[in-house]
Design a protein around this motif. Structure first.
Motif, PDB file in Angstrom:
ATOM      1  N   ARG A 126       0.837  -1.200   0.000  1.00 52.55           N
ATOM      2  CA  ARG A 126       0.000   0.000   0.000  1.00 52.55           C
ATOM      3  C   ARG A 126       0.874   1.251   0.000  1.00 52.55           C
ATOM      4  O   ARG A 126       0.582   2.232  -0.702  1.00 52.55           O
ATOM      5  N   GLN A 127       1.964   1.239   0.786  1.00 41.58           N
ATOM      6  CA  GLN A 127       2.862   2.377   0.822  1.00 41.58           C
ATOM      7  C   GLN A 127       3.545   2.601  -0.518  1.00 41.58           C
ATOM      8  O   GLN A 127       3.722   3.742  -0.960  1.00 41.58           O
ATOM      9  N   GLU A 129       2.322   1.742  -3.489  1.00 38.59           N
ATOM     10  CA  GLU A 129       1.313   2.255  -4.408  1.00 38.59           C
ATOM     11  C   GLU A 129       1.070   3.743  -4.179  1.00 38.59           C
ATOM     12  O   GLU A 129       0.931   4.517  -5.124  1.00 38.59           O
ATOM     13  N   GLU A 130       1.026   4.155  -2.902  1.00 46.29           N
ATOM     14  CA  GLU A 130       0.803   5.568  -2.610  1.00 46.29           C
ATOM     15  C   GLU A 130       1.982   6.412  -3.078  1.00 46.29           C
ATOM     16  O   GLU A 130       1.818   7.541  -3.530  1.00 46.29           O
TER      17      GLU A 130
END
Length: 216
Positions: A126-127, A129-130
């Motif tokens: 998730r990190q 992707e962000e």
């Protein structure tokens, strides 16, 4: 007679092996569910989720509720068709969640040491992707400089002349992300090139100033 007994025990063995394999697969399959904390008591000891008997929740069931930072064990104390109320297992613990927060429910409590690394990996992705996601409304200026050197050049319907072309290109584009998938930019480009014709020993300079509109 011996052959019949052998076939009988072989069938029993195959049946037991099939049942064991089914249990192993059932035990090790991923059983994570994303649930929403619907309500939390004022004592921070019990909470309610929208999963009930229709979803396989039973009174007395102990499950693990997790976020990216913390995990707790809770036991179902009240279960109806669509909702269930849970209480934290540790007496001194308080519920670390908030109303309407999304958490992960895992029914396999004994797999806590395998569930936590999975949550850490999911958070890492998730990190990433962000970090690389295009931010809506973000503006940026891109400046480029190129040097080119040509080795051969020809023009249609014209006798080929041996020549070399070299030059430099400069461009600046101001862009803005209007959606996560679309970026629009406008800018200027300056080209300066020189064509060197060997047969006539002639240098032909060319300069251009271009307005550019870019969609990405």
């Amino acid at each position: 007679m011996t052959k019949k007994l052998y076939l009988y025990f072989l069938c029993i063995g195959l049946g037991i092996n099939s049942m064991a394999q089914e249990l192993i697969e059932k035990d090790y399959e991923t059983n994570n569910n994303m649930v929403i904390i619907k309500a939390i008591s004022s004592t921070k000891k019990t909470f309610v989720i929208r999963l009930g008997k229709e979803d396989g929740i039973l009174p007395g069931q102990i499950s693990m509720f997790s976020t990216k930072n913390i995990s707790i064990l809770a036991r179902a104390i009240t279960v109806n068709r669509d909702f269930s109320q849970w209480i934290v297992v540790e007496k001194d613990s308080l519920i670390p969640f908030s109303d309407n927060q999304v958490v992960t429910l895992s029914k396999s409590v004994e797999r806590i040491w395998t569930e936590l690394p999975i949550l850490q990996i999911q958070e890492k992705y998730r990190q990433i992707e962000e970090r690389y996601a295009r931010v809506i409304g973000k503006k940026h200026l891109t400046i480029k400089a190129n040097f080119v050197q040509g080795f051969k050049e020809s023009t249609s319907l014209v006798d080929e002349e041996i020549g070399k072309r070299s030059g430099v290109h400069f461009e600046a584009i101001y862009s803005k992300n209007y959606t996560s998938q679309f970026e629009l930019g406008a800018g200027l480009r300056y080209d300066s090139e020189v064509l060197q014709k060997e047969q006539t020993n002639l240098d032909i300079p060319t300069t251009r100033l271009l307005v550019m509109l870019e969609g990405l």
